[in-house]
Design an enzyme around this catalytic site. Structure first.
Site, mmCIF file in Angstrom:
data_model
loop_
_atom_site.group_PDB
_atom_site.id
_atom_site.type_symbol
_atom_site.label_atom_id
_atom_site.label_comp_id
_atom_site.label_asym_id
_atom_site.label_seq_id
_atom_site.Cartn_x
_atom_site.Cartn_y
_atom_site.Cartn_z
ATOM 1 N N GLU A 45 -6.620 4.753 7.892
ATOM 2 C CA GLU A 45 -6.348 6.181 7.654
ATOM 3 C C GLU A 45 -7.566 6.865 7.034
ATOM 4 O O GLU A 45 -7.844 8.035 7.294
ATOM 5 C CB GLU A 45 -5.093 6.338 6.772
ATOM 6 C CG GLU A 45 -3.834 6.032 7.572
ATOM 7 C CD GLU A 45 -2.709 5.422 6.762
ATOM 8 O OE1 GLU A 45 -2.711 5.513 5.524
ATOM 9 O OE2 GLU A 45 -1.796 4.833 7.401
ATOM 10 N N SER A 80 3.524 -2.249 10.225
ATOM 11 C CA SER A 80 4.979 -2.355 10.421
ATOM 12 C C SER A 80 5.525 -3.736 10.072
ATOM 13 O O SER A 80 6.467 -4.221 10.682
ATOM 14 C CB SER A 80 5.355 -1.970 11.864
ATOM 15 O OG SER A 80 4.970 -0.633 12.129
ATOM 16 N N GLY A 97 2.942 -1.261 4.183
ATOM 17 C CA GLY A 97 3.010 0.176 3.913
ATOM 18 C C GLY A 97 4.440 0.584 3.591
ATOM 19 O O GLY A 97 4.924 0.395 2.472
ATOM 20 N N GLY A 98 5.144 1.130 4.572
ATOM 21 C CA GLY A 98 6.494 1.676 4.371
ATOM 22 C C GLY A 98 7.444 0.759 3.609
ATOM 23 O O GLY A 98 8.154 1.212 2.699
ATOM 24 N N ASN A 121 0.880 -1.168 0.000
ATOM 25 C CA ASN A 121 0.000 0.000 0.000
ATOM 26 C C ASN A 121 0.916 1.216 0.000
ATOM 27 O O ASN A 121 1.524 1.534 1.016
ATOM 28 C CB ASN A 121 -0.897 -0.020 1.245
ATOM 29 C CG ASN A 121 -1.719 1.253 1.394
ATOM 30 O OD1 ASN A 121 -1.776 2.073 0.469
ATOM 31 N ND2 ASN A 121 -2.358 1.417 2.540
ATOM 32 N N TRP A 122 1.012 1.847 -1.157
ATOM 33 C CA TRP A 122 1.939 2.986 -1.278
ATOM 34 C C TRP A 122 1.416 4.236 -0.562
ATOM 35 O O TRP A 122 2.139 5.191 -0.388
ATOM 36 C CB TRP A 122 2.194 3.304 -2.755
ATOM 37 C CG TRP A 122 3.187 2.379 -3.401
ATOM 38 C CD1 TRP A 122 3.831 1.329 -2.826
ATOM 39 C CD2 TRP A 122 3.663 2.447 -4.763
ATOM 40 N NE1 TRP A 122 4.682 0.734 -3.738
ATOM 41 C CE2 TRP A 122 4.593 1.399 -4.931
ATOM 42 C CE3 TRP A 122 3.387 3.276 -5.857
ATOM 43 C CZ2 TRP A 122 5.252 1.169 -6.143
ATOM 44 C CZ3 TRP A 122 4.039 3.059 -7.059
ATOM 45 C CH2 TRP A 122 4.962 2.011 -7.195
ATOM 46 N N LYS A 123 0.126 4.232 -0.207
ATOM 47 C CA LYS A 123 -0.489 5.425 0.423
ATOM 48 C C LYS A 123 -0.231 6.646 -0.473
ATOM 49 O O LYS A 123 -0.279 6.511 -1.681
ATOM 50 C CB LYS A 123 0.043 5.584 1.848
ATOM 51 C CG LYS A 123 -0.101 4.288 2.662
ATOM 52 C CD LYS A 123 0.166 4.435 4.119
ATOM 53 C CE LYS A 123 -0.047 3.091 4.809
ATOM 54 N NZ LYS A 123 0.114 3.144 6.249
ATOM 55 N N HIS A 151 -9.424 1.440 4.786
ATOM 56 C CA HIS A 151 -8.148 1.562 5.507
ATOM 57 C C HIS A 151 -8.341 2.470 6.727
ATOM 58 O O HIS A 151 -9.105 3.424 6.679
ATOM 59 C CB HIS A 151 -7.069 2.126 4.584
ATOM 60 C CG HIS A 151 -5.709 2.011 5.177
ATOM 61 N ND1 HIS A 151 -5.232 2.925 6.095
ATOM 62 C CD2 HIS A 151 -4.735 1.065 5.030
ATOM 63 C CE1 HIS A 151 -4.014 2.539 6.467
ATOM 64 N NE2 HIS A 151 -3.690 1.421 5.834
ATOM 65 N N GLU A 177 -5.369 -4.864 10.363
ATOM 66 C CA GLU A 177 -4.340 -3.862 10.623
ATOM 67 C C GLU A 177 -4.622 -3.167 11.949
ATOM 68 O O GLU A 177 -5.431 -2.227 11.991
ATOM 69 C CB GLU A 177 -4.318 -2.822 9.501
ATOM 70 C CG GLU A 177 -4.021 -3.393 8.132
ATOM 71 C CD GLU A 177 -3.411 -2.359 7.196
ATOM 72 O OE1 GLU A 177 -2.378 -2.666 6.602
ATOM 73 O OE2 GLU A 177 -3.948 -1.245 7.077
ATOM 74 N N GLY A 213 2.708 2.154 10.809
ATOM 75 C CA GLY A 213 3.688 3.239 10.678
ATOM 76 C C GLY A 213 4.379 3.584 11.983
ATOM 77 O O GLY A 213 5.047 4.610 12.090
#
Ligand code: 13P
Length: 248
Positions: free
Chosen positions: A97, A211, A232-233, A10-12, A95, A165, A171
């Site tokens: 966010e 993470s 993510g990251g 997930n590049w966000k 998600h 999640e 993150g």
């Protein structure tokens, strides 16, 4: 194999057309022999360029959100058909966010999910509790509500991927332990069994997200109910290939 593992990024709101295409080019040879399904969910504006970059490879492209209406006066939104037209296969829905910053609710998750399924997209529905919910012992109650409301009316639960999640692990560098993730995902599977049918629930792919990285993916993926990851990251770099190759 009862469930084929599925690792998705997930590049966000990260990457550009140039850096994204470069990363995909570099990832292609590294993930080509993966034993799992592989996808990258990217910002909407990057979709055409990333579909082109990934063409002919085993990397599928996903979107990060979808609107529920087919068309109309919804400034800034994108429909499921529009995503399909550009070669999108997966779409992240709900998600944390989006729930936290953009007013996403279980009801809107359900509407987006219904539209995505009708268009033939493969939805990745995100669920998860906040830190205060976990600390006050409400994790199962929150997950039950998110699943019961978010998945209402779904006819074939096997067509949906669930991403568990925990909000406190996203993150933050704080991963759920292997045992915490397994225990909670087993609860999610049991709940899907109750809400739909136990046999179908055995076939649903459930990812862990929060993470997850090259260092901790093996332990998480060794858990019996964890079928994959939503990354993510670590999906913004070549480490993503190490996660995809978790079993090698
Ligand atoms: P991080 O891997 O950066 O914690 O993000 C997880 C996530 O939110 C994936 O959807």
């Amino acid at each position: 194999m009862l469930r084929k593992p599925f690792i998705a990024g997930n590049w966000k709101m990260n990457m550009t057309a140039e850096s994204g295409a470069k990363l995909i080019e570099e990832l292609k040879p590294l993930v080509k022999d993966a034993n799992c399904d592989v996808a990258l969910c990217v910002p909407a504006i990057l979709i055409p360029a990333m579909v082109k970059a990934a063409a002919g490879s085993n990397i599928k492209i996903g979107a990060e959100n979808v609107h529920w209406a087919a068309s109309g006066a919804f400034t800034g939104e994108i429909s499921a058909e529009m995503l399909k037209e550009y070669g999108v296969e997966y779409v992240i829905i709900g998600h944390s966010e989006r729930r936290q910053y953009f007013g996403e609710t279980d009801e809107t998750v359900n509407k987006r999910l219904t539209a995505a399924l009708a268009a033939g997209l493969k939805p990745i529905v995100c669920v998860g509790e906040t830190l205060s919910e976990r600390e006050s012992g409400e994790t199962e109650k929150v997950l039950y509500r998110q699943l019961a409301e978010g998945l209402k009316g779904v006819e074939d639960i096997k067509k949906i991927v669930i991403a568990y999640e925990p909000v406190w692990a996203i993150g933050t560098g704080k991963t759920a332990t292997d045992e915490q993730a397994q225990e909670t995902i087993a609860y999610i599977r049991k709940t899907l069994g109750e809400l739909f049918c136990p046999k179908c629930a055995e076939k649903v792919i459930i990812q862990y997200g929060g993470s997850m990285n090259a260092g901790n993916c093996k332990g998480l993926m060794a858990q019996p109910d964890i079928d994959g990851g939503l990354i993510g990251g670590a999906s913004l770099k070549l480490d993503f290939a190490k996660i995809v190759n978790f079993d090698k």
